[in-house]
Scaffold this motif. Structure first.
Motif, PDB file in Angstrom:
ATOM      1  N   THR A   1       0.842  -1.189   0.000  1.00 43.64           N
ATOM      2  CA  THR A   1       0.000   0.000   0.000  1.00 43.64           C
ATOM      3  C   THR A   1       0.876   1.237   0.000  1.00 43.64           C
ATOM      4  O   THR A   1       2.064   1.167   0.340  1.00 43.64           O
ATOM      5  CB  THR A   1      -0.922   0.012   1.236  1.00 43.64           C
ATOM      6  N   GLN A   2       0.292   2.373  -0.350  1.00 46.46           N
ATOM      7  CA  GLN A   2       1.008   3.643  -0.280  1.00 46.46           C
ATOM      8  C   GLN A   2       1.139   4.144   1.153  1.00 46.46           C
ATOM      9  O   GLN A   2       1.969   5.006   1.437  1.00 46.46           O
ATOM     10  CB  GLN A   2       0.288   4.694  -1.132  1.00 46.46           C
ATOM     11  N   ASP A   3       0.321   3.622   2.055  1.00 44.35           N
ATOM     12  CA  ASP A   3       0.372   4.032   3.458  1.00 44.35           C
ATOM     13  C   ASP A   3       1.572   3.368   4.133  1.00 44.35           C
ATOM     14  O   ASP A   3       1.579   2.157   4.372  1.00 44.35           O
ATOM     15  CB  ASP A   3      -0.922   3.624   4.163  1.00 44.35           C
ATOM     16  N   LYS A   4       2.597   4.136   4.455  1.00 41.66           N
ATOM     17  CA  LYS A   4       3.799   3.597   5.077  1.00 41.66           C
ATOM     18  C   LYS A   4       3.568   3.188   6.535  1.00 41.66           C
ATOM     19  O   LYS A   4       4.433   2.549   7.138  1.00 41.66           O
ATOM     20  CB  LYS A   4       4.932   4.625   5.006  1.00 41.66           C
ATOM     21  N   PHE A   5       2.409   3.546   7.069  1.00 41.31           N
ATOM     22  CA  PHE A   5       2.101   3.230   8.463  1.00 41.31           C
ATOM     23  C   PHE A   5       0.998   2.173   8.553  1.00 41.31           C
ATOM     24  O   PHE A   5       0.313   2.058   9.558  1.00 41.31           O
ATOM     25  CB  PHE A   5       1.683   4.506   9.196  1.00 41.31           C
TER      26      PHE A   5
ATOM     27  N   GLN B   1       6.054  -6.522  14.805  1.00 41.33           N
ATOM     28  CA  GLN B   1       6.571  -5.367  14.068  1.00 41.33           C
ATOM     29  C   GLN B   1       6.038  -4.110  14.732  1.00 41.33           C
ATOM     30  O   GLN B   1       4.867  -3.752  14.544  1.00 41.33           O
ATOM     31  CB  GLN B   1       6.122  -5.416  12.608  1.00 41.33           C
ATOM     32  N   GLY B   2       6.866  -3.420  15.497  1.00 46.97           N
ATOM     33  CA  GLY B   2       6.415  -2.243  16.219  1.00 46.97           C
ATOM     34  C   GLY B   2       6.508  -0.974  15.402  1.00 46.97           C
ATOM     35  O   GLY B   2       7.233  -0.901  14.412  1.00 46.97           O
ATOM     36  N   TRP B   3       5.725   0.028  15.815  1.00 47.41           N
ATOM     37  CA  TRP B   3       5.797   1.400  15.300  1.00 47.41           C
ATOM     38  C   TRP B   3       5.503   1.493  13.792  1.00 47.41           C
ATOM     39  O   TRP B   3       5.906   2.448  13.136  1.00 47.41           O
ATOM     40  CB  TRP B   3       7.169   2.013  15.590  1.00 47.41           C
ATOM     41  N   GLY B   4       4.805   0.515  13.237  1.00 49.96           N
ATOM     42  CA  GLY B   4       4.528   0.517  11.805  1.00 49.96           C
ATOM     43  C   GLY B   4       5.744   0.220  10.951  1.00 49.96           C
ATOM     44  O   GLY B   4       5.700   0.386   9.733  1.00 49.96           O
ATOM     45  N   GLU B   5       6.833  -0.225  11.555  1.00 49.97           N
ATOM     46  CA  GLU B   5       8.082  -0.450  10.843  1.00 49.97           C
ATOM     47  C   GLU B   5       8.131  -1.841  10.210  1.00 49.97           C
ATOM     48  O   GLU B   5       7.300  -2.712  10.487  1.00 49.97           O
ATOM     49  CB  GLU B   5       9.268  -0.283  11.797  1.00 49.97           C
ATOM     50  N   GLU B   6       9.144  -2.046   9.363  1.00 46.75           N
ATOM     51  CA  GLU B   6       9.409  -3.338   8.737  1.00 46.75           C
ATOM     52  C   GLU B   6      10.829  -3.756   9.087  1.00 46.75           C
ATOM     53  O   GLU B   6      11.789  -3.054   8.752  1.00 46.75           O
ATOM     54  CB  GLU B   6       9.245  -3.260   7.218  1.00 46.75           C
ATOM     55  N   TYR B   7      10.979  -4.874   9.777  1.00 44.14           N
ATOM     56  CA  TYR B   7      12.304  -5.395  10.118  1.00 44.14           C
ATOM     57  C   TYR B   7      12.159  -6.896  10.371  1.00 44.14           C
ATOM     58  O   TYR B   7      11.093  -7.394  10.734  1.00 44.14           O
ATOM     59  CB  TYR B   7      12.908  -4.687  11.328  1.00 44.14           C
ATOM     60  N   ASN B   8      13.243  -7.635  10.169  1.00 45.20           N
ATOM     61  CA  ASN B   8      13.215  -9.070  10.384  1.00 45.20           C
ATOM     62  C   ASN B   8      13.031  -9.386  11.861  1.00 45.20           C
ATOM     63  O   ASN B   8      13.572  -8.704  12.740  1.00 45.20           O
ATOM     64  CB  ASN B   8      14.506  -9.719   9.879  1.00 45.20           C
ATOM     65  N   PHE B   9      12.288 -10.448  12.120  1.00 48.59           N
ATOM     66  CA  PHE B   9      11.987 -10.875  13.481  1.00 48.59           C
ATOM     67  C   PHE B   9      11.792 -12.388  13.450  1.00 48.59           C
ATOM     68  O   PHE B   9      11.049 -12.900  12.617  1.00 48.59           O
ATOM     69  CB  PHE B   9      10.724 -10.166  13.982  1.00 48.59           C
ATOM     70  N   ALA B  10      12.466 -13.101  14.354  1.00 45.05           N
ATOM     71  CA  ALA B  10      12.392 -14.559  14.365  1.00 45.05           C
ATOM     72  C   ALA B  10      12.166 -15.053  15.783  1.00 45.05           C
ATOM     73  O   ALA B  10      12.934 -14.750  16.697  1.00 45.05           O
ATOM     74  CB  ALA B  10      13.668 -15.169  13.802  1.00 45.05           C
ATOM     75  N   SER B  11      11.084 -15.804  15.968  1.00 44.75           N
ATOM     76  CA  SER B  11      10.826 -16.514  17.213  1.00 44.75           C
ATOM     77  C   SER B  11      10.102 -17.797  16.842  1.00 44.75           C
ATOM     78  O   SER B  11       9.774 -18.021  15.670  1.00 44.75           O
ATOM     79  CB  SER B  11       9.983 -15.657  18.168  1.00 44.75           C
ATOM     80  N   LEU B  12       9.833 -18.639  17.838  1.00 45.43           N
ATOM     81  CA  LEU B  12       9.162 -19.897  17.527  1.00 45.43           C
ATOM     82  C   LEU B  12       7.716 -19.706  17.071  1.00 45.43           C
ATOM     83  O   LEU B  12       7.323 -20.235  16.026  1.00 45.43           O
ATOM     84  CB  LEU B  12       9.231 -20.838  18.740  1.00 45.43           C
ATOM     85  N   PRO B  13       6.891 -18.919  17.793  1.00 46.33           N
ATOM     86  CA  PRO B  13       5.492 -18.812  17.370  1.00 46.33           C
ATOM     87  C   PRO B  13       5.205 -17.707  16.365  1.00 46.33           C
ATOM     88  O   PRO B  13       4.166 -17.741  15.695  1.00 46.33           O
ATOM     89  CB  PRO B  13       4.756 -18.542  18.683  1.00 46.33           C
ATOM     90  N   LEU B  14       6.072 -16.692  16.262  1.00 47.04           N
ATOM     91  CA  LEU B  14       5.827 -15.550  15.391  1.00 47.04           C
ATOM     92  C   LEU B  14       7.097 -15.189  14.642  1.00 47.04           C
ATOM     93  O   LEU B  14       8.199 -15.333  15.176  1.00 47.04           O
ATOM     94  CB  LEU B  14       5.365 -14.330  16.197  1.00 47.04           C
ATOM     95  N   ALA B  15       6.937 -14.688  13.416  1.00 40.69           N
ATOM     96  CA  ALA B  15       8.109 -14.272  12.642  1.00 40.69           C
ATOM     97  C   ALA B  15       7.701 -13.248  11.600  1.00 40.69           C
ATOM     98  O   ALA B  15       6.582 -13.270  11.075  1.00 40.69           O
ATOM     99  CB  ALA B  15       8.774 -15.471  11.964  1.00 40.69           C
ATOM    100  N   ALA B  16       8.624 -12.337  11.316  1.00 43.12           N
ATOM    101  CA  ALA B  16       8.520 -11.429  10.178  1.00 43.12           C
ATOM    102  C   ALA B  16       9.724 -11.738   9.301  1.00 43.12           C
ATOM    103  O   ALA B  16      10.859 -11.451   9.665  1.00 43.12           O
ATOM    104  CB  ALA B  16       8.517  -9.973  10.629  1.00 43.12           C
ATOM    105  N   ALA B  17       9.465 -12.354   8.148  1.00 44.59           N
ATOM    106  CA  ALA B  17      10.513 -12.973   7.346  1.00 44.59           C
ATOM    107  C   ALA B  17      10.914 -12.076   6.187  1.00 44.59           C
ATOM    108  O   ALA B  17      10.185 -11.145   5.816  1.00 44.59           O
ATOM    109  CB  ALA B  17      10.025 -14.329   6.828  1.00 44.59           C
TER     110      ALA B  17
END
Length: 378
Positions: A61-65, A94-110
């Motif tokens: 989307t165009q909405d960065k947030f 993913q906090g603050w509307g940001e995009e960054y890698n995150f790895a845990s057992l139950p949740l991940a941002a790949a």
């Protein structure tokens, strides 16, 4: 204690694997849906009994947030009140509307850049499930790709708790009698023999067990934010309760004021600031998968914002737990303005603070920064 693969070889009876996804129903390659500004779409509506096993999403989307402006809700067993209520990004880590890698057992941002959102928390239901996403934005959500993988069962035992997740946020207030301080740097600090002024991340009624927390802290100053103790009052007990911690980083299984990215399946620091001290945004996480916190009637879980609640912080959390329904309805989620980030503190702000300090010290020509009023240099 069985591991995650302990029952992988066990044959199942009368269990069917199903998926709801955004695939192109025409057979083409437009495997996404669109959401207009203000639109809420039903991603899944499932009848009967089953268990959601995996959710994957990515969006454009165009909405960065959009990760704060999109709101995720989940409903079990025909309930009208959601059991999951959170901004999309915060839920997936993913906090603050940001995009960054995150790895845990139950949740991940790949990858790519943390844009693939994954959840492996099992989510049982006995009489239907419904999952929705609201585009609380002024921009069209141009493409939303998703999988919702689930099992269909003939029935689900009552002993299986229903999955819950709640987002909360607060701009914390300092104690007026002490002002903003930590480690006694600018004022003496008192003792905190109550959880009354703490930041509350879980306020639950019913029987269940607490299994995790994403903790997003934005600190406007460089002081260490993590002297706050975690406090757990189970089934209406008085302070200090059954579980009382010794510091924020201790609860998140680290030590000595960490400020580095670290990923463990159960705990870690997915994002840290690179400013002065601990100024800026830090994402801590802890999943209590081997050591859940059990409660029969209620749970009030909180954490100090600095020792004796001495710091102004922008705190946001997503708490995760299982419980028997019905659950205590969540407060209405903050509106779009109430979910917006605080203004970042930068180097010019720090210089203004220095200027104010110089003026308070009499404006001497060679003031360095470590003088007190009794030893200031002219």
């Amino acid at each position: 204690m069985p591991g995650p693969l302990a029952n992988i070889m066990q044959l199942q009876n009368k269990v069917k694997t199903k998926r709801i996804s955004s695939y192109d129903r025409t057979g083409g390659n437009k495997d996404f849906i669109r959401l207009a500004p203000g639109e809420t779409v039903e991603l899944a509506s499932i009848e009967g009994a089953g268990i959601v096993k995996h959710i994957w999403m990515t969006l454009n989307t165009q909405d960065k947030f959009i990760r704060r402006n999109a709101v995720l809700r989940m409903y079990w067993d025909g309930e009208e009140e959601p059991s999951v209520l959170s901004p999309l990004g915060d839920f997936f880590g993913q906090g603050w509307g940001e995009e960054y890698n995150f790895a845990s057992l139950p949740l991940a941002a790949a990858p790519h850049q943390g844009r693939a959102l994954n959840c492996y928390f099992p989510m049982p239901f006995g009489a239907g499930a419904r999952i929705t996403l609201e585009n609380d934005s002024e921009s069209e959500l141009a493409s939303l790709y998703y999988y919702i993988d689930y099992e269909r069962h003939e029935s689900i035992p009552d002993s299986l708790g229903r999955f819950h997740a709640w987002w909360n946020r607060e701009l914390t207030e300092v104690r007026p009698e002490e002002g903003e301080t930590e480690w006694g740097v600018v004022a003496p600090q008192g003792n905190n023999a109550t959880d009354r002024h703490n930041y509350v991340f879980a306020d639950i009624e019913g029987k269940g067990h607490f299994v995790g927390l994403n903790y997003y802290v934005d600190s406007p100053g460089p002081m260490w934010y993590g002297e706050g103790d975690d406090m757990w009052l189970i089934d209406g007990e008085d302070w200090p309760g059954s579980l009382h911690g010794t510091g924020t980083e201790d609860f998140f299984n680290s030590s000595w004021c960490p400020n580095e990215v670290y990923s463990h399946p159960y705990f870690g620091y997915a994002r840290v600031p690179d400013k002065l001290g601990w100024m800026g945004r830090t994402h801590c996480y802890r999943f209590l998968l081997e050591d859940p916190v059990y409660f029969d009637k209620s749970l009030r879980a909180s954490i100090e914002h600095g020792h004796d609640n001495s710091l102004t912080l922008d705190l946001a959390t997503v708490a995760y737990w299982y419980q028997a329904e019905p659950h205590k309805p969540f407060p209405a989620i903050a509106n779009r303005e109430g979910r917006a980030n605080m203004k970042p503190i930068g180097f010019m702000d720090v210089h203004r603070w220095r200027h104010a300090w110089r003026q308070s010290m009499g404006g001497g020509a060679t003031l360095w920064g470590d003088e007190t009023k009794t030893e200031k240099k002219e």
